[in-house]
Design a protein around this motif. Structure first.
Motif, PDB file in Angstrom:
ATOM      1  N   ARG A 109       0.926  -1.237   0.052  1.00  0.00           N
ATOM      2  CA  ARG A 109      -0.005  -0.227  -0.223  1.00  0.00           C
ATOM      3  C   ARG A 109       0.633   1.582  -0.399  1.00  0.00           C
ATOM      4  NH1 ARG A 109      -2.842  -0.415   5.547  1.00  0.00           N
ATOM      5  NH2 ARG A 109      -3.532   1.630   4.571  1.00  0.00           N
ATOM      6  N   LEU A 110       2.033   1.001   0.782  1.00  0.00           N
ATOM      7  CA  LEU A 110       2.797   2.557   0.439  1.00  0.00           C
ATOM      8  C   LEU A 110       3.035   3.141  -0.727  1.00  0.00           C
ATOM      9  CD1 LEU A 110       5.985   1.131   3.387  1.00  0.00           C
ATOM     10  CD2 LEU A 110       3.668   2.771   3.528  1.00  0.00           C
ATOM     11  N   PRO A 111       3.024   3.990  -1.251  1.00  0.00           N
ATOM     12  CA  PRO A 111       2.783   4.535  -3.017  1.00  0.00           C
ATOM     13  C   PRO A 111       4.376   4.516  -3.196  1.00  0.00           C
ATOM     14  CG  PRO A 111       2.455   6.374  -1.267  1.00  0.00           C
ATOM     15  CD  PRO A 111       2.258   4.986  -0.409  1.00  0.00           C
ATOM     16  N   GLY A 112       4.534   4.293  -4.243  1.00  0.00           N
ATOM     17  CA  GLY A 112       5.598   4.579  -4.821  1.00  0.00           C
ATOM     18  C   GLY A 112       7.303   3.179  -4.205  1.00  0.00           C
ATOM     19  N   VAL A 113       8.282   3.882  -3.914  1.00  0.00           N
ATOM     20  CA  VAL A 113       9.171   2.939  -3.219  1.00  0.00           C
ATOM     21  C   VAL A 113      10.285   3.470  -2.104  1.00  0.00           C
ATOM     22  CG1 VAL A 113       9.464   0.828  -5.381  1.00  0.00           C
ATOM     23  CG2 VAL A 113      11.105   3.169  -4.897  1.00  0.00           C
ATOM     24  N   GLU A 114       9.774   5.210  -2.427  1.00  0.00           N
ATOM     25  CA  GLU A 114      10.435   6.154  -1.866  1.00  0.00           C
ATOM     26  C   GLU A 114      10.587   5.680  -0.304  1.00  0.00           C
ATOM     27  OE1 GLU A 114       9.147  10.187  -1.352  1.00  0.00           O
ATOM     28  OE2 GLU A 114       7.547   9.227  -2.724  1.00  0.00           O
ATOM     29  N   HIS A 115       9.505   4.904   0.361  1.00  0.00           N
ATOM     30  CA  HIS A 115       9.150   4.981   1.659  1.00  0.00           C
ATOM     31  C   HIS A 115      10.091   3.596   1.927  1.00  0.00           C
ATOM     32  CE1 HIS A 115       5.205   7.501   2.201  1.00  0.00           C
ATOM     33  NE2 HIS A 115       5.587   7.053   0.799  1.00  0.00           N
ATOM     34  N   LEU A 116       9.992   3.433   1.313  1.00  0.00           N
ATOM     35  CA  LEU A 116      10.911   1.731   1.950  1.00  0.00           C
ATOM     36  C   LEU A 116      12.198   2.055   1.311  1.00  0.00           C
ATOM     37  CD1 LEU A 116       9.135  -1.336  -0.523  1.00  0.00           C
ATOM     38  CD2 LEU A 116       9.346  -0.386   1.581  1.00  0.00           C
ATOM     39  N   ASP A 117      12.125   2.995   0.952  1.00  0.00           N
ATOM     40  CA  ASP A 117      14.362   3.644   1.324  1.00  0.00           C
ATOM     41  C   ASP A 117      14.298   3.991   2.407  1.00  0.00           C
ATOM     42  OD1 ASP A 117      15.700   2.616  -1.432  1.00  0.00           O
ATOM     43  OD2 ASP A 117      14.690   4.339  -2.493  1.00  0.00           O
ATOM     44  N   ASP A 118      13.610   5.200   3.531  1.00  0.00           N
ATOM     45  CA  ASP A 118      13.388   5.792   5.042  1.00  0.00           C
ATOM     46  C   ASP A 118      14.245   4.087   5.503  1.00  0.00           C
ATOM     47  OD1 ASP A 118      13.490   6.140   7.203  1.00  0.00           O
ATOM     48  OD2 ASP A 118      11.253   7.642   6.237  1.00  0.00           O
ATOM     49  N   PRO A 119      15.221   4.246   6.214  1.00  0.00           N
ATOM     50  CA  PRO A 119      15.693   3.339   7.422  1.00  0.00           C
ATOM     51  C   PRO A 119      14.963   3.057   8.327  1.00  0.00           C
ATOM     52  CG  PRO A 119      17.801   5.093   6.373  1.00  0.00           C
ATOM     53  CD  PRO A 119      16.649   5.876   6.121  1.00  0.00           C
ATOM     54  N   GLU A 120      14.113   4.262   8.839  1.00  0.00           N
ATOM     55  CA  GLU A 120      13.354   4.002   9.783  1.00  0.00           C
ATOM     56  C   GLU A 120      11.857   3.321   9.210  1.00  0.00           C
ATOM     57  OE1 GLU A 120      11.232   6.581  13.334  1.00  0.00           O
ATOM     58  OE2 GLU A 120      12.525   7.625  12.133  1.00  0.00           O
ATOM     59  N   VAL A 121      11.282   3.196   8.442  1.00  0.00           N
ATOM     60  CA  VAL A 121      10.436   2.345   8.198  1.00  0.00           C
ATOM     61  C   VAL A 121      10.824   1.216   7.763  1.00  0.00           C
ATOM     62  CG1 VAL A 121       8.581   1.582   6.076  1.00  0.00           C
ATOM     63  CG2 VAL A 121       9.026   4.303   7.127  1.00  0.00           C
ATOM     64  N   ARG A 122      11.935   0.706   7.072  1.00  0.00           N
ATOM     65  CA  ARG A 122      12.907  -0.470   7.023  1.00  0.00           C
ATOM     66  C   ARG A 122      13.187  -1.753   8.168  1.00  0.00           C
ATOM     67  NH1 ARG A 122      15.872   2.245   3.604  1.00  0.00           N
ATOM     68  NH2 ARG A 122      18.199   1.102   4.718  1.00  0.00           N
ATOM     69  N   ASP A 123      13.166  -0.254   9.642  1.00  0.00           N
ATOM     70  CA  ASP A 123      13.541  -1.029  10.805  1.00  0.00           C
ATOM     71  C   ASP A 123      12.594  -1.295  11.284  1.00  0.00           C
ATOM     72  OD1 ASP A 123      16.673  -0.311  10.818  1.00  0.00           O
ATOM     73  OD2 ASP A 123      16.207   1.351  11.847  1.00  0.00           O
ATOM     74  N   GLN A 124      11.142  -0.938  11.268  1.00  0.00           N
ATOM     75  CA  GLN A 124       9.683  -1.130  11.721  1.00  0.00           C
ATOM     76  C   GLN A 124       9.773  -2.509  11.014  1.00  0.00           C
ATOM     77  OE1 GLN A 124       8.033   0.222  14.322  1.00  0.00           O
ATOM     78  NE2 GLN A 124       9.347   2.110  14.806  1.00  0.00           N
ATOM     79  N   ILE A 125       9.867  -2.074   9.716  1.00  0.00           N
ATOM     80  CA  ILE A 125       9.803  -3.756   8.833  1.00  0.00           C
ATOM     81  C   ILE A 125      10.567  -4.563   9.291  1.00  0.00           C
ATOM     82  CG2 ILE A 125       9.100  -4.407   6.899  1.00  0.00           C
ATOM     83  CD1 ILE A 125       8.973  -1.882   6.045  1.00  0.00           C
ATOM     84  N   GLU A 126      11.862  -4.588   9.618  1.00  0.00           N
ATOM     85  CA  GLU A 126      12.441  -6.043  10.363  1.00  0.00           C
ATOM     86  C   GLU A 126      12.386  -6.110  11.437  1.00  0.00           C
ATOM     87  OE1 GLU A 126      15.303  -8.247  10.705  1.00  0.00           O
ATOM     88  OE2 GLU A 126      14.483  -7.574   9.020  1.00  0.00           O
ATOM     89  N   VAL A 127      11.293  -5.844  12.849  1.00  0.00           N
ATOM     90  CA  VAL A 127      11.326  -5.976  14.046  1.00  0.00           C
ATOM     91  C   VAL A 127       9.540  -6.834  13.753  1.00  0.00           C
ATOM     92  CG1 VAL A 127      10.040  -5.048  16.182  1.00  0.00           C
ATOM     93  CG2 VAL A 127      12.491  -3.869  14.871  1.00  0.00           C
ATOM     94  N   LEU A 128       9.241  -6.240  13.229  1.00  0.00           N
ATOM     95  CA  LEU A 128       7.743  -6.725  12.099  1.00  0.00           C
ATOM     96  C   LEU A 128       7.796  -8.319  11.898  1.00  0.00           C
ATOM     97  CD1 LEU A 128       5.276  -4.322  10.813  1.00  0.00           C
ATOM     98  CD2 LEU A 128       4.832  -5.921  13.542  1.00  0.00           C
ATOM     99  N   ARG A 129       9.140  -8.517  11.709  1.00  0.00           N
ATOM    100  CA  ARG A 129       9.105  -9.647  10.347  1.00  0.00           C
ATOM    101  C   ARG A 129       9.946 -10.803  11.870  1.00  0.00           C
ATOM    102  NH1 ARG A 129      12.336  -7.255   5.752  1.00  0.00           N
ATOM    103  NH2 ARG A 129      10.801  -7.614   3.799  1.00  0.00           N
ATOM    104  N   GLN A 130      10.883 -10.156  12.458  1.00  0.00           N
ATOM    105  CA  GLN A 130      11.311 -10.850  14.122  1.00  0.00           C
ATOM    106  C   GLN A 130      10.098 -11.081  14.940  1.00  0.00           C
ATOM    107  OE1 GLN A 130      14.418  -8.834  16.023  1.00  0.00           O
ATOM    108  NE2 GLN A 130      15.383  -8.212  14.082  1.00  0.00           N
ATOM    109  N   GLU A 131       9.084 -10.334  14.585  1.00  0.00           N
ATOM    110  CA  GLU A 131       8.405 -10.628  16.188  1.00  0.00           C
ATOM    111  C   GLU A 131       7.157 -11.066  15.748  1.00  0.00           C
ATOM    112  OE1 GLU A 131       7.762  -7.607  18.772  1.00  0.00           O
ATOM    113  OE2 GLU A 131       9.923  -7.807  20.052  1.00  0.00           O
TER     114      GLU A 131
END
Length: 599
Positions: A109-131
């Protein structure tokens, strides 16, 4: 990513909602079974008290009734164990699948790919993957806590009837529970702080175990160094969390010690009352059983409560990421792009900076791309070609300036709708391990079952001969994920990607970003030339723009307009002959160098 203070759903409701969404029947059965079964022990203890008092009083009728009640309650509890556990496992497995789908949908749902370049967003996704496991077991954790609460309520009622003063004992369970809640909050913060190192460790693990990287790792001898770096990153992440866990242990142990002292005092109090003849033998057995049960309940409650806190922490992260995606989607624009271009695409003062970077990838770009034209974007590596192309494709938004399509600001156009008017093949294309029909058909899912449409795309992508040589033609499964899958070379995979980009027959923008980088040089020029010529013919329906970047500058001769990018700016514009006439121009220098190299 900025956290929000208000949420439409609470974390507990969201966590249980995932389980209900996944399998409502199994979730409801789990809540009923796990919520009521713990009360059986309290009921059995009370019936034992009745049985003992009846035996002392020689009341045979009451004795037999109590024994029958104990047998029935025990049989029901034991008989329901297997079924309730099976339903709980079913709920957890179904919820795990629902969590995976939710994460994929959320990221999509995140428009484009720029949000996935944001380290903070990637960290949130990484923690969700772990948990992920905590989200998957949200319903299970809530049902266990519900069972503990119901059992505590039953215990409290009986204690209040027999010895009201013993109700003070459950109050001593409050400090351990509060300590557990605070400990989990600290652990959650530590997990967030360790997310970057954990993400690096996961990346290095993926590289170190990837078949694609195995050749280079072995020949370069990089394996030990890679393992050392992975271990260092994993240790850093683990140390951050472990240090917090040990600090939490001190607090939770002190709170548990307080309860232990109260527990011992309660036992002495009951024995003293019995010695004074103020309570019956049945009451002593009941109270001792209940007081001992409170100790067990506390241990379980602390465990279940900590389990639930981990689920709630993961659920809060999921909610924050969902709200972030909602805000991002709300800013995606609502305008609908036209199906046919009239004037073309215009860039006015466009600049762009990647998230977390101070350097500008593009700056002050003014450019007009006429409708119906073929445009070549050339320049040295790192000049900004791919960034420019991704901005035009709507994958990024300019940080300054604007891009207009037939006079309409692209920022006001819904990104999903613009993507439907766009087709692309990138250098870092996806290797979709489906059968050929669907790997190519993914370029236009609505036409994936149309074999004639897929075959035409394969022909235009230069992959028809490749597919003809596969064992099952369009039905051949690609990749190593299948036992009977056929793995392709890099160049063959790229031909499949090129065919996928031709599934949309009338895009307003056809993007080719180094689309033949994996194809051998002898075939590259021929393939790209024929591809661009075919694209020029088929975009007539939409009066669209074909935009390509290729390291083979000879192909730029086909273009109606050549855009030379240098250090994030437009250095030159024109056709091949015009640019070659500029003896000091960048284009001529690049072209002559490449001609000498290929010669």
């Amino acid at each position: 990513m900025t956290p929000v203070s208000t949420r439409r759903r609470g974390p507990l409701r969201a966590a249980v909602g995932l389980s209900l969404e996944a399998d409502r029947r199994a979730t409801c059965i789990t809540f009923v079974a796990f919520g009521l079964r713990p009360t059986v022990l309290v009921l059995v203890l009370y019936l034992v008290k009745v049985m003992v008092d009846a035996a002392v009083a020689h009341d045979t009728g009451t004795l037999n009734a109590a024994v029958a009640g104990i047998a029935l309650a025990s049989a029901m509890a034991v008989g329901s164990v297997t079924y309730s556990i099976e339903q709980s496992v079913r709920m957890i497995e179904a919820t795990a699948s629902a969590v995976d789908r939710r994460l994929m949908t959320l990221i999509g749902r995140l428009p484009g790919v720029e949000h996935l370049d944001d380290p903070e967003v990637r960290d949130q996704i990484e923690v969700l993957r772990q948990e992920r496991v905590h989200l998957s077991e949200g319903g299970d954790a809530a049902s266990l806590v519900l069972g503990a609460a119901v059992r505590a309520a039953f215990t409290g009622v009986i204690l209040a009837v027999v010895q009201p003063v013993l109700l003070l004992l459950p109050l001593l369970a409050v400090p351990p529970l509060l300590a557990t809640k605070r400990a989990q909050r600290r652990r959650d913060q530590a997990v967030g702080q360790a997310a970057g190192a954990a993400r690096l460790a996961r990346h290095l693990l993926a590289v170190g175990t990837s078949p694609a990287a195995a050749k280079e790792l072995r020949l370069s001898g990089l394996g030990p160094h890679l393992r050392a770096r992975q271990a260092e990153a994993a240790t850093t992440a683990d140390r951050t969390v472990t240090r917090t866990v040990w600090r939490n242990l001190v607090t939770t142990s002190a709170a548990s010690a307080l309860f232990a002292l109260g527990y011992c005092a309660a036992l002495l109090f009951v024995l003293h009352r019995f010695a004074q003849g103020r309570v019956s033998l049945g009451d002593v057995i009941l109270i001792l059983g209940l007081v001992t049960s409170v100790s067990t309940q506390l241990s379980q409650s602390v465990q279940f409560f900590g389990f639930l806190q981990q689920t709630l922490a993961a659920s809060r992260r999921l909610l924050r990421l969902e709200e972030y995606a909602d805000r991002a989607a709300q800013g995606a624009g609502e305008a609908v792009p036209a199906e046919r271009l009239v004037d073309g695409i215009r860039l006015d003062g466009v600049g762009f900076r990647y998230p977390g970077s101070d350097a500008r990838a593009l700056e002050g770009v003014d450019l007009v791309l006429p409708a119906g034209s073929v445009v070549a974007v050339v320049g040295a590596n790192g000049a900004g070609k791919s960034t420019l192309i991704k901005l035009l494709a709507g994958l990024y938004r300019p940080t300054s300036g604007r891009i207009t399509v037939d006079g309409v600001d692209l920022a006001t156009v819904h990104s999903d709708l613009w993507h439907l008017r766009t087709s692309a093949c990138f250098q870092d294309f996806s290797r979709l391990e489906f059968d050929v029909r669907h790997s190519v058909g993914a370029g236009s899912p609505a036409h994936a079952e149309d074999d004639a449409h897929v075959t035409r795309a394969l022909e235009q992508g230069g992959a028809a001969e490749l597919v003809a040589g596969l064992p099952a033609g369009l039905a051949t499964r690609l990749g190593t994920s299948f036992d009977d899958g056929v793995d392709l070379s890099g160049g063959e995979w790229q031909r499949v990607a090129l065919a996928r980009a031709r599934m949309r027959t009338a895009p307003c923008l056809l993007v080719l970003d180094e689309p033949t980088a994996a194809i051998d040089p002898l075939a590259e020029d021929v393939l790209l030339t024929s591809y661009v010529r075919a694209a020029r013919q088929t975009v007539a329906q939409s009066n669209g723009i074909t935009l390509f970047a290729s390291h083979r500058l000879s192909t730029a001769r086909l273009a109606d307009l050549i855009v030379v990018v240098d250090r994030g700016r437009i250095a030159q514009l024109g056709v091949h002959d015009h640019l070659m006439a500029d003896r000091n121009g960048i284009y001529r220098d690049l072209y002559e160098r490449q001609s000498r190299a290929y010669a």
